[in-house]
Motif scaffolding. Structure first.
Motif, mmCIF file in Angstrom:
data_model
loop_
_atom_site.group_PDB
_atom_site.id
_atom_site.type_symbol
_atom_site.label_atom_id
_atom_site.label_comp_id
_atom_site.label_asym_id
_atom_site.label_seq_id
_atom_site.Cartn_x
_atom_site.Cartn_y
_atom_site.Cartn_z
ATOM 1 N N GLY A 26 0.839 -1.186 0.000
ATOM 2 C CA GLY A 26 0.000 0.000 0.000
ATOM 3 C C GLY A 26 0.874 1.236 0.000
ATOM 4 N N PRO A 27 0.343 2.368 -0.418
ATOM 5 C CA PRO A 27 1.143 3.595 -0.501
ATOM 6 C C PRO A 27 1.575 4.088 0.870
ATOM 7 C CG PRO A 27 -1.174 4.071 -0.918
ATOM 8 C CD PRO A 27 -1.051 2.583 -0.863
ATOM 9 N N ALA A 28 2.857 4.433 0.987
ATOM 10 C CA ALA A 28 3.377 4.944 2.252
ATOM 11 C C ALA A 28 2.953 6.387 2.493
ATOM 12 C CB ALA A 28 4.899 4.836 2.286
ATOM 13 N N SER A 29 2.659 7.102 1.423
ATOM 14 C CA SER A 29 2.220 8.490 1.520
ATOM 15 C C SER A 29 1.265 8.764 0.367
ATOM 16 C CB SER A 29 3.415 9.440 1.455
ATOM 17 O OG SER A 29 3.985 9.425 0.163
ATOM 18 N N THR A 30 0.633 9.931 0.388
ATOM 19 C CA THR A 30 -0.287 10.257 -0.701
ATOM 20 C C THR A 30 0.442 10.376 -2.033
ATOM 21 O OG1 THR A 30 -0.105 12.601 -0.065
ATOM 22 C CG2 THR A 30 -2.000 11.360 0.779
ATOM 23 N N GLU A 34 -0.635 7.088 -6.720
ATOM 24 C CA GLU A 34 -0.716 6.840 -8.157
ATOM 25 C C GLU A 34 0.231 5.733 -8.611
ATOM 26 O OE1 GLU A 34 -0.178 9.194 -12.414
ATOM 27 O OE2 GLU A 34 -0.812 10.331 -10.629
ATOM 28 N N PRO A 35 1.516 5.722 -8.190
ATOM 29 C CA PRO A 35 2.376 4.583 -8.568
ATOM 30 C C PRO A 35 1.850 3.242 -8.073
ATOM 31 C CG PRO A 35 3.698 6.406 -7.754
ATOM 32 C CD PRO A 35 2.273 6.767 -7.490
ATOM 33 N N PHE A 36 1.279 3.242 -6.864
ATOM 34 C CA PHE A 36 0.717 1.994 -6.339
ATOM 35 C C PHE A 36 -0.441 1.506 -7.206
ATOM 36 C CE2 PHE A 36 -2.861 0.396 -3.651
ATOM 37 C CZ PHE A 36 -2.369 -0.879 -3.410
ATOM 38 N N ALA A 64 -5.161 5.145 -12.869
ATOM 39 C CA ALA A 64 -4.429 5.547 -11.667
ATOM 40 C C ALA A 64 -4.376 7.060 -11.540
ATOM 41 C CB ALA A 64 -3.024 4.966 -11.701
ATOM 42 N N ARG A 65 -4.158 7.736 -12.652
ATOM 43 C CA ARG A 65 -4.087 9.195 -12.624
ATOM 44 C C ARG A 65 -5.423 9.808 -12.206
ATOM 45 N NH1 ARG A 65 -2.850 9.986 -17.667
ATOM 46 N NH2 ARG A 65 -0.654 9.475 -17.301
ATOM 47 N N ALA A 66 -6.519 9.227 -12.695
ATOM 48 C CA ALA A 66 -7.842 9.750 -12.349
ATOM 49 C C ALA A 66 -8.259 9.354 -10.934
ATOM 50 C CB ALA A 66 -8.868 9.241 -13.353
ATOM 51 N N ARG A 67 -7.850 8.188 -10.491
ATOM 52 C CA ARG A 67 -8.302 7.658 -9.208
ATOM 53 C C ARG A 67 -7.534 8.234 -8.023
ATOM 54 N NH1 ARG A 67 -12.591 5.853 -6.586
ATOM 55 N NH2 ARG A 67 -12.150 4.140 -5.162
ATOM 56 N N ALA A 68 -6.241 8.497 -8.190
ATOM 57 C CA ALA A 68 -5.393 8.900 -7.067
ATOM 58 C C ALA A 68 -5.922 10.112 -6.307
ATOM 59 C CB ALA A 68 -3.966 9.145 -7.551
ATOM 60 N N PRO A 69 -6.331 11.199 -6.969
ATOM 61 C CA PRO A 69 -6.837 12.350 -6.210
ATOM 62 C C PRO A 69 -8.103 12.044 -5.418
ATOM 63 C CG PRO A 69 -6.300 12.975 -8.474
ATOM 64 C CD PRO A 69 -6.277 11.481 -8.417
ATOM 65 N N LYS A 70 -8.899 11.094 -5.886
ATOM 66 C CA LYS A 70 -10.120 10.736 -5.175
ATOM 67 C C LYS A 70 -9.824 9.888 -3.935
ATOM 68 C CE LYS A 70 -12.725 10.712 -9.532
ATOM 69 N NZ LYS A 70 -13.511 9.891 -10.484
#
Length: 329
Positions: A26-30, A34-36, A64-70
């Motif tokens: 899982g992502p360690a930070s915000t 997106e890479p995750f 990923a680009r669209a989902r990450a900010p959400k």
């Protein structure tokens, strides 16, 4: 390969045997979200489509680009990143102390990746590895993906054996029963037990994925040991996808149904996670609790097993059994 059956014996393990605990990460930070997501969706076990080798890289980047900010506000709400790695490392530390051999964690889509974990094991003198994916129930989208990673990245000179599942193991069920009992003791006596698990597309099941049947077997195993009846427990699904048919009902739909049937108190137990993560801390502790408050339901959530002594004991026994079956002890 092993299925996590009955364990017998407590033979000592040779010094060149180690344990590798695997999960998706899982992502360690915000900044890592997106890479995750791109790595996750780039896995052919996850994003399945005709001509995927051509379309998947483009689609995974776009989604990923669209989902990450959400998704970012959800991680911010639970501390800024996923706690999964920290939880798994605590399990690894407790297991290493129990067994007296090296234990490392490898993640599928985030650091530490498999090559790094294997190199750490090699530096500690390990030549034979018991691999335990920390997915209690087997799915082609999780356990099989971890095995794909092994096939690509384990050096030939290192011997491996994989414990493919443990969600039906009596010791695992007893750990889950004990955790459930503690939460039920602090809840109203008429509280409904709602089990939850991450959903998968129905198409995966039609192609032979055993995950859903293994989840329902875990539910039945806990229910049998707890004395739950057909009327005071049920199963709902988390992360039901927006595209295609996924296994349901979703937990949102389940709450509405239970409220309509007169249920006013819930004890919620997640089944497909062994450490706390976004789907327990956000989906259940924040989003589900908010919905329960709106409906007038009280809710108590059962924690993930984590490094509970009984769970660590199970992992130790599974390691010994796997080593013994390979003739390593």
């Amino acid at each position: 390969m092993m299925d996590g059956g009955t364990v017998t014996g407590r033979s000592a393990l040779p010094r060149d045997v180690g344990v590798l605990l695997m999960d998706m990460g899982g992502p360690a930070s915000t900044a890592d979200i997106e890479p995750f997501l791109r790595a996750l969706l780039g896995d052919p076990r996850i994003l399945r489509m005709p001509f995927g080798f051509l379309l998947r890289p483009l689609l995974s980047r776009r989604i990923a680009r669209a989902r990450a900010p959400k998704v970012a506000p959800r991680y911010e709400a639970i501390g800024g990143g996923s706690p999964l790695l920290g939880g798994h490392r605590r399990i690894a530390g407790a297991l290493e102390e129990r067994l007296g051999i090296p234990v490392h964690v490898a993640m599928r889509y985030t650091a530490p990746r498999l090559p790094e974990a294997v190199e750490d094991l090699r530096r500690r003198g390990v030549a034979r590895v018991v691999v335990i994916p920390l997915y209690p129930q087997f799915s082609t989208s999780t356990t099989a993906s971890a095995m794909d990673d092994l096939a690509r990245n384990i050096p030939r000179e290192i011997a491996t054996v994989v414990v493919e599942r443990h969600g039906g193991h009596p010791a695992y069920l007893e750990v889950m029963v004990d955790l459930l009992a503690s939460s039920r003791a602090a809840a109203p006596t008429d509280a409904h037990v709602l089990f939850t698990a991450h959903s998968i597309p129905e198409s995966f099941t039609r192609r032979g994925d055993p995950y859903v049947s293994e989840i329902t077997a875990t539910v039945q195993g806990i229910a049998d040991r707890t004395g739950l009846t057909a009327t005071n427990h049920s199963l709902a699904w988390q992360s039901v996808g927006p595209v295609g048919r996924w296994h349901g009902p979703s937990w949102e739909a389940a709450l509405v149904r239970l409220h309509g049937e007169g249920v006013r108190a819930l004890v919620v137990q997640p089944l497909s996670f062994v450490s706390e993560n976004l789907e327990t801390l956000w989906d259940l502790d924040i989003e589900m609790r908010r919905r329960c408050d709106t409906l007038g339901l009280t809710m108590r959530r059962v924690p993930a097993p984590g490094r509970e002594p009984g769970y660590v004991t199970l992992l130790a026994e599974l390691t010994r059994q796997a080593a013994a079956q390979e003739g390593w002890s």
